[in-house]
Design a protein around this motif. Structure first.
Motif, short mmCIF file in Angstrom:
data_model
loop_
_atom_site.label_atom_id
_atom_site.label_comp_id
_atom_site.label_asym_id
_atom_site.label_seq_id
_atom_site.Cartn_x
_atom_site.Cartn_y
_atom_site.Cartn_z
N LEU A 1 21.30 -2.50 167.40
CA LEU A 1 21.69 -2.68 165.99
C LEU A 1 22.33 -4.04 165.79
O LEU A 1 22.08 -4.73 164.79
CB LEU A 1 22.68 -1.57 165.58
CG LEU A 1 22.09 -0.19 165.38
CD1 LEU A 1 23.20 0.86 165.30
CD2 LEU A 1 21.22 -0.13 164.13
N ASP A 2 23.11 -4.47 166.77
CA ASP A 2 23.81 -5.75 166.66
C ASP A 2 22.80 -6.89 166.56
O ASP A 2 22.88 -7.75 165.69
CB ASP A 2 24.69 -5.92 167.91
CG ASP A 2 25.88 -6.81 167.61
OD1 ASP A 2 26.08 -7.80 168.33
OD2 ASP A 2 26.55 -6.56 166.58
N VAL A 3 21.77 -6.85 167.44
CA VAL A 3 20.72 -7.89 167.43
C VAL A 3 19.99 -7.85 166.08
O VAL A 3 19.80 -8.87 165.42
CB VAL A 3 19.72 -7.64 168.59
CG1 VAL A 3 18.45 -8.46 168.39
CG2 VAL A 3 20.38 -7.94 169.92
N ALA A 4 19.65 -6.63 165.64
CA ALA A 4 18.90 -6.49 164.38
C ALA A 4 19.72 -7.02 163.21
O ALA A 4 19.20 -7.70 162.31
CB ALA A 4 18.54 -5.03 164.16
N PHE A 5 21.04 -6.75 163.23
CA PHE A 5 21.91 -7.20 162.13
C PHE A 5 21.97 -8.73 162.11
O PHE A 5 21.81 -9.37 161.07
CB PHE A 5 23.31 -6.61 162.31
CG PHE A 5 24.24 -6.79 161.13
CD1 PHE A 5 25.61 -6.92 161.32
CD2 PHE A 5 23.76 -6.86 159.81
CE1 PHE A 5 26.48 -7.09 160.24
CE2 PHE A 5 24.62 -7.03 158.73
CZ PHE A 5 25.98 -7.15 158.95
N SER B 1 24.40 -6.87 150.41
CA SER B 1 23.16 -6.21 149.98
C SER B 1 23.16 -4.80 150.55
O SER B 1 23.95 -4.47 151.45
CB SER B 1 21.97 -6.99 150.54
OG SER B 1 21.98 -6.86 151.97
N GLU B 2 22.23 -3.97 150.06
CA GLU B 2 22.11 -2.60 150.60
C GLU B 2 21.76 -2.67 152.08
O GLU B 2 22.25 -1.88 152.88
CB GLU B 2 21.05 -1.82 149.83
CG GLU B 2 21.43 -1.45 148.40
CD GLU B 2 22.59 -0.46 148.28
OE1 GLU B 2 23.43 -0.63 147.39
OE2 GLU B 2 22.69 0.47 149.12
N SER B 3 20.93 -3.66 152.47
CA SER B 3 20.56 -3.80 153.90
C SER B 3 21.80 -4.10 154.73
O SER B 3 21.99 -3.53 155.81
CB SER B 3 19.55 -4.93 154.09
OG SER B 3 18.34 -4.59 153.52
N THR C 1 18.11 -13.99 156.21
CA THR C 1 18.55 -14.08 154.80
C THR C 1 19.60 -15.17 154.61
O THR C 1 20.25 -15.23 153.56
CB THR C 1 19.15 -12.73 154.36
OG1 THR C 1 20.18 -12.39 155.29
CG2 THR C 1 18.11 -11.62 154.35
N ARG C 2 19.79 -15.99 155.65
CA ARG C 2 20.75 -17.11 155.59
C ARG C 2 22.14 -16.63 155.15
O ARG C 2 22.79 -17.21 154.30
CB ARG C 2 20.22 -18.21 154.64
CG ARG C 2 18.78 -18.60 154.97
CD ARG C 2 18.18 -19.52 153.93
NE ARG C 2 18.87 -20.81 153.90
CZ ARG C 2 18.75 -21.72 154.85
NH1 ARG C 2 17.97 -21.48 155.90
NH2 ARG C 2 19.40 -22.86 154.79
#
Ligand SMILES: N#Cc1cc2c(cc1C(F)(C(F)(F)F)C(F)(F)F)CC[C@H]1N(C(=O)[C@H]3CC[C@H](C(=O)O)CC3)CC[C@@]21S(=O)(=O)c1ccc(F)cc1
Length: 275
Positions: free
Chosen positions: A203-207, A170-172, A214-215
């Motif tokens: 960023l790693d945690v957020a990713f 996805s774009e995200s 989003t499973r």
């Protein structure tokens, strides 16, 4: 309690609970802001990619590209790389914390990661069914780039785009991937490595939270190894050196200055990333 977070004390009447905006956790806010920066600096935009009917180049157009002189085709592609890299620099500047790094570290991260982000972004305009990429408005297969004189590099670029687009990110996901490629505390010559490592950690945690929401946790194991991007970029640098040897006197002036700075630094300027 931080401002904006709803106090969940039992004394809090519904009206107060409802009056606050939705409380997002910091990591969700982070991935949202990275997505916005990505959307604002990608070309073509996601909505253009959906809407657009992708037309392949005709046989005549392909042979016209193939009969371009090598220097012409290199300059044409180098201009597109440079435009793409300028958009990646804009993306980096919008990443939380990036502009607070020293300019030295900003340059080190961009010199090492900008081309890698361009190659990640390339998969957005890649059509796996026809193994072709959007180039100057139409779909181009690897054969169109023959006059560059670097068939192995072109083949590796297409293989990479093919494998990344097969993951149907996805774009995200592409936004977070690109941010993590740039904010990589492992890059050589960094002055304040711990500071970059903190940004990378957020960023790693957020990713990971995005993938869990989003499973799509399985994506992590299927991403191309970081070494593949690095190998592509060093192959690219070899090709630029090979091209320069073919054209003594340095890259023709027609190459964009940013391209020359990033890929063909003048030895007098000192080692990369220290200017
Ligand atoms: N000159 C070039 C050059 C230019 C490009 C690439 C590689 C090279 C070299 F690898 C070469 F030439 F050897 F193949 C090079 F030079 F780097 F070595 C890959 C990324 C491509 N690219 C993109 O796909 C961007 C992605 C980001 C997107 C955005 O901004 O969101 C805009 C389009 C930028 C330039 C472009 S290209 O489209 O000219 C192109 C060139 C050859 C090829 F096989 C496939 C594509």
């Amino acid at each position: 309690e931080t401002a904006g977070r709803v106090s969940l004390s039992p004394l809090c009447p519904l009206s107060v609970l409802l009056s606050h905006r939705v409380t997002r956790v910091p990591s969700e806010l982070l991935s949202q802001s990275v997505l916005l920066s990505h959307r604002a600096t990608c070309h073509p935009r996601a909505e253009e990619l959906q809407g657009q009917r992708w037309v392949p180049f005709s046989r005549e157009e392909i042979s016209a590209f193939q009969s371009q002189p090598m220097a012409e085709m290199w300059q044409r592609c180098a201009r597109r790389v440079t435009e793409a890299i300028e958009r990646v620099v804009e993306f980096a500047k919008r990443l939380r914390g990036f502009l607070q790094l020293s300019q030295h570290d900003q340059i080190v991260l961009l010199k090492a990661g900008a081309m890698e982000v361009v190659l990640v972004r390339m998969c957005r305009a890649f059509d796996a069914a026809t193994r072709s990429v959007l180039f100057e408005g139409k779909l181009a297969g690897p054969e169109l780039f023959r006059s560059l004189g670097c068939p192995e590099l072109v083949a590796s670029i297409f293989d990479f785009a093919q494998s990344l687009s097969a993951l149907r990110c996805s774009e995200s996901e592409l936004a977070m991937l690109s941010a993590l490629v740039l904010l990589n505390a492992g890059r050589p010559c960094l002055q304040d490595r711990p500071r970059v490592a903190r940004l990378q950690g957020h960023l790693d945690v957020a990713f990971r939270l995005l993938l869990r929401r989003t499973r799509r946790e399985g994506l992590l194991a299927r991403l191309p190894a970081p070494g593949r991007l690095r190998a592509l970029c060093s192959q690219h640098l070899e090709q630029v050196q090979a091209f320069r040897r073919l054209h003594p006197g340095g890259l023709p002036a027609a190459f964009p200055p940013l391209y020359r700075e990033l890929f063909a630094p003048d030895p007098a300027d000192g080692p990369a990333g220290t200017r």
